[in-house]
Design an enzyme around this catalytic site. Sequence first.
Site, PDB file in Angstrom:
ATOM      1  N   ARG A 164       0.811  -1.230   0.000  1.00 46.80           N
ATOM      2  CA  ARG A 164       0.000   0.000   0.000  1.00 46.80           C
ATOM      3  C   ARG A 164       0.842   1.278   0.000  1.00 46.80           C
ATOM      4  O   ARG A 164       0.434   2.312   0.538  1.00 46.80           O
ATOM      5  CB  ARG A 164      -0.949   0.036   1.214  1.00 46.80           C
ATOM      6  CG  ARG A 164      -2.043  -0.992   1.174  1.00 46.80           C
ATOM      7  CD  ARG A 164      -2.944  -0.777  -0.045  1.00 46.80           C
ATOM      8  NE  ARG A 164      -4.107  -1.600   0.046  1.00 46.80           N
ATOM      9  CZ  ARG A 164      -4.117  -2.903  -0.271  1.00 46.80           C
ATOM     10  NH1 ARG A 164      -3.045  -3.505  -0.728  1.00 46.80           N
ATOM     11  NH2 ARG A 164      -5.228  -3.602  -0.149  1.00 46.80           N
ATOM     12  N   SER A 235     -10.847  -0.720   3.041  1.00 41.67           N
ATOM     13  CA  SER A 235     -10.123  -0.944   4.299  1.00 41.67           C
ATOM     14  C   SER A 235      -9.690   0.410   4.850  1.00 41.67           C
ATOM     15  O   SER A 235      -9.026   1.171   4.148  1.00 41.67           O
ATOM     16  CB  SER A 235      -8.863  -1.773   4.058  1.00 41.67           C
ATOM     17  OG  SER A 235      -9.175  -3.025   3.511  1.00 41.67           O
ATOM     18  N   GLU A 332      -4.925   3.254   6.276  1.00 39.79           N
ATOM     19  CA  GLU A 332      -4.715   3.205   4.823  1.00 39.79           C
ATOM     20  C   GLU A 332      -5.313   4.476   4.209  1.00 39.79           C
ATOM     21  O   GLU A 332      -4.772   5.046   3.264  1.00 39.79           O
ATOM     22  CB  GLU A 332      -5.388   1.959   4.245  1.00 39.79           C
ATOM     23  CG  GLU A 332      -5.122   1.838   2.766  1.00 39.79           C
ATOM     24  CD  GLU A 332      -5.868   0.697   2.113  1.00 39.79           C
ATOM     25  OE1 GLU A 332      -5.723  -0.453   2.546  1.00 39.79           O
ATOM     26  OE2 GLU A 332      -6.609   0.985   1.162  1.00 39.79           O
TER      27      GLU A 332
HETATM   28  N1  EPU Z   1     -11.454 -11.933   8.978  1.00 36.06           N
HETATM   29  C1  EPU Z   1     -12.053 -12.179  10.165  1.00 36.06           C
HETATM   30  N2  EPU Z   1     -13.243 -11.558  10.425  1.00 36.06           N
HETATM   31  C2  EPU Z   1     -13.838 -10.751   9.525  1.00 36.06           C
HETATM   32  C3  EPU Z   1     -13.213 -10.515   8.287  1.00 36.06           C
HETATM   33  C4  EPU Z   1     -12.005 -11.111   8.027  1.00 36.06           C
HETATM   34  O1  EPU Z   1     -11.550 -12.920  11.011  1.00 36.06           O
HETATM   35  O2  EPU Z   1     -14.900 -10.221   9.834  1.00 36.06           O
HETATM   36  C5  EPU Z   1     -10.187 -12.603   8.687  1.00 36.06           C
HETATM   37  C6  EPU Z   1     -10.334 -13.507   7.467  1.00 36.06           C
HETATM   38  O3  EPU Z   1     -10.757 -14.769   7.851  1.00 36.06           O
HETATM   39  C7  EPU Z   1      -8.954 -13.552   6.920  1.00 36.06           C
HETATM   40  C8  EPU Z   1      -8.368 -12.221   7.351  1.00 36.06           C
HETATM   41  O4  EPU Z   1      -9.202 -11.650   8.351  1.00 36.06           O
HETATM   42  O5  EPU Z   1      -8.199 -14.549   7.571  1.00 36.06           O
HETATM   43  C9  EPU Z   1      -8.196 -11.265   6.187  1.00 36.06           C
HETATM   44  O6  EPU Z   1      -9.440 -10.924   5.631  1.00 36.06           O
HETATM   45  P1  EPU Z   1      -9.622 -10.620   4.068  1.00 36.06           P
HETATM   46  O7  EPU Z   1      -9.216 -11.776   3.275  1.00 36.06           O
HETATM   47  O8  EPU Z   1     -10.988 -10.076   3.869  1.00 36.06           O
HETATM   48  O9  EPU Z   1      -8.549  -9.505   3.736  1.00 36.06           O
HETATM   49  P2  EPU Z   1      -8.044  -8.217   4.523  1.00 36.06           P
HETATM   50  O10 EPU Z   1      -6.642  -8.462   4.901  1.00 36.06           O
HETATM   51  O11 EPU Z   1      -8.954  -7.782   5.600  1.00 36.06           O
HETATM   52  C10 EPU Z   1      -7.072  -7.131   2.363  1.00 36.06           C
HETATM   53  C11 EPU Z   1      -7.051  -5.777   1.732  1.00 36.06           C
HETATM   54  C12 EPU Z   1      -8.335  -5.534   0.954  1.00 36.06           C
HETATM   55  C13 EPU Z   1      -8.508  -6.635  -0.073  1.00 36.06           C
HETATM   56  C14 EPU Z   1      -8.549  -7.992   0.656  1.00 36.06           C
HETATM   57  C15 EPU Z   1      -8.666  -9.170  -0.281  1.00 36.06           C
HETATM   58  C16 EPU Z   1      -5.698  -4.400   3.177  1.00 36.06           C
HETATM   59  C17 EPU Z   1      -5.667  -3.261   4.144  1.00 36.06           C
HETATM   60  N3  EPU Z   1      -6.898  -4.736   2.746  1.00 36.06           N
HETATM   61  O12 EPU Z   1      -8.094  -7.116   3.354  1.00 36.06           O
HETATM   62  O13 EPU Z   1      -8.177  -4.304   0.264  1.00 36.06           O
HETATM   63  O14 EPU Z   1      -9.696  -6.460  -0.818  1.00 36.06           O
HETATM   64  O15 EPU Z   1      -7.312  -8.137   1.402  1.00 36.06           O
HETATM   65  O16 EPU Z   1      -7.445  -9.427  -0.866  1.00 36.06           O
HETATM   66  O17 EPU Z   1      -4.642  -4.925   2.840  1.00 36.06           O
HETATM   67  C18 EPU Z   1      -8.504  -1.973   0.570  1.00 36.06           C
HETATM   68  O18 EPU Z   1      -7.295  -1.858   0.622  1.00 36.06           O
HETATM   69  O19 EPU Z   1      -9.278  -0.972   0.661  1.00 36.06           O
HETATM   70  C19 EPU Z   1      -9.080  -3.290   0.462  1.00 36.06           C
HETATM   71  C20 EPU Z   1     -10.366  -3.473   0.520  1.00 36.06           C
END
Ligand code: EPU
Length: 339
Positions: A164, A235, A332
């Site tokens: 990012r 995010s 972010e």
């Molecule tokens: N999780 C939970 N509870 C929840 C939601 C998620 O425990 O309510 C856990 C999931 O099980 C998973 C982990 O948290 O193990 C990560 O969740 P997710 O795969 O949704 O990804 P994230 O790390 O929260 C990142 C990016 C997103 C992108 C997703 C998918 C960042 C800050 N965010 O989110 O990007 O869409 O991966 O690849 O890196 C953005 O930057 O605006 C954004 C939406």
Amino acid sequence: MNIQKYVPLAPLTTLGVGGSARFFVEVKTEKDIEEAVSYARAHGLAIYPIGAGSNILVPDEGVDGLVMKIAMHDIELHDAADETFLIAGAGARWEDVVNLAVEHGLYGIENLAGIPGTVGGAAVQNIGAYGAEFGSVFEYADVFNILTGVFERIAHTQASFAYRTSFFKEHRELVVVRVTLRLVKNAAPNISYSDLKRAQLEGIPLATPMQIAEAVRSIRAQKFPKNAEGGTAGSFFKNPIITHELADDIAKLFPDVPMFPQKEGMIKIPLAWLLDHVLALKGFSNGNVRLYEKHPLIIIARSGSRAIEVDTLAHEVAQRVFATTTICIEREVETFSGR
Ligand code: EPU
């Protein structure tokens, strides 16, 4: 060039909060950018470029400067042997770029389908999702240097993409004007991310860039709030990247915490997991704003929210994360500095 005064910025952002720009201009050409920058210089104004406003928090008191909406929307494909170069104006919608690529069967950005924002924002932020990152297809960018008043070209080797962030984020004097991406005609689909692996097991077709983009959009649709629930900027926080030692300490307290090894022995921890399973903050609210129940990394601001409510909620979340884990989380979403 039409410089306007006191233009409300909330409708120009996806969060939908905050005050007005003291000066505002939409730039559609390189010449417009040069003229807008000259105007800002002549009047001693700070310049704030915006794209789709999908990653910014505008303060309630507004922005004392010239907000420059980047509106070069052109997108072109240039075919070469095994690859195709996609050249897009910084104001082009990222979704339009992804659609054009997948319609032509090109690989490289299909996993980044469904992300709001523009090409310029994608470069500054190095957007990433579902195992892919903007930086990996980036070839070069044409930028305008506000300080020198000269157009420059920034190559991949200079662009310093990391999680990012990018050279463009570190060098705010550079306004991204146009970006060239290198896409390929043949590649193995990138379906290593857990949500995509699950989709594959469910029998969802993932053989072409178009199919992957559709699968990613449907995964996102389940996680991201519909407009009616309020504004969001995706995010709100970054996932923290912490030392191995701290990760080990956290794993002793919370043995199920997912960990993703990074470069130099660092570990990325999903903040959504901590907010959900450790801090139980899904739905945590402050007035009109709250952490989304289905994905607590997202802040939702109901219509009529104030920027200060978003800011206060974000501070509170950061404090709670620190108190429980000693992790300092970073936002972010960027806050435009106020008056
Ligand atoms: N999780 C939970 N509870 C929840 C939601 C998620 O425990 O309510 C856990 C999931 O099980 C998973 C982990 O948290 O193990 C990560 O969740 P997710 O795969 O949704 O990804 P994230 O790390 O929260 C990142 C990016 C997103 C992108 C997703 C998918 C960042 C800050 N965010 O989110 O990007 O869409 O991966 O690849 O890196 C953005 O930057 O605006 C954004 C939406």
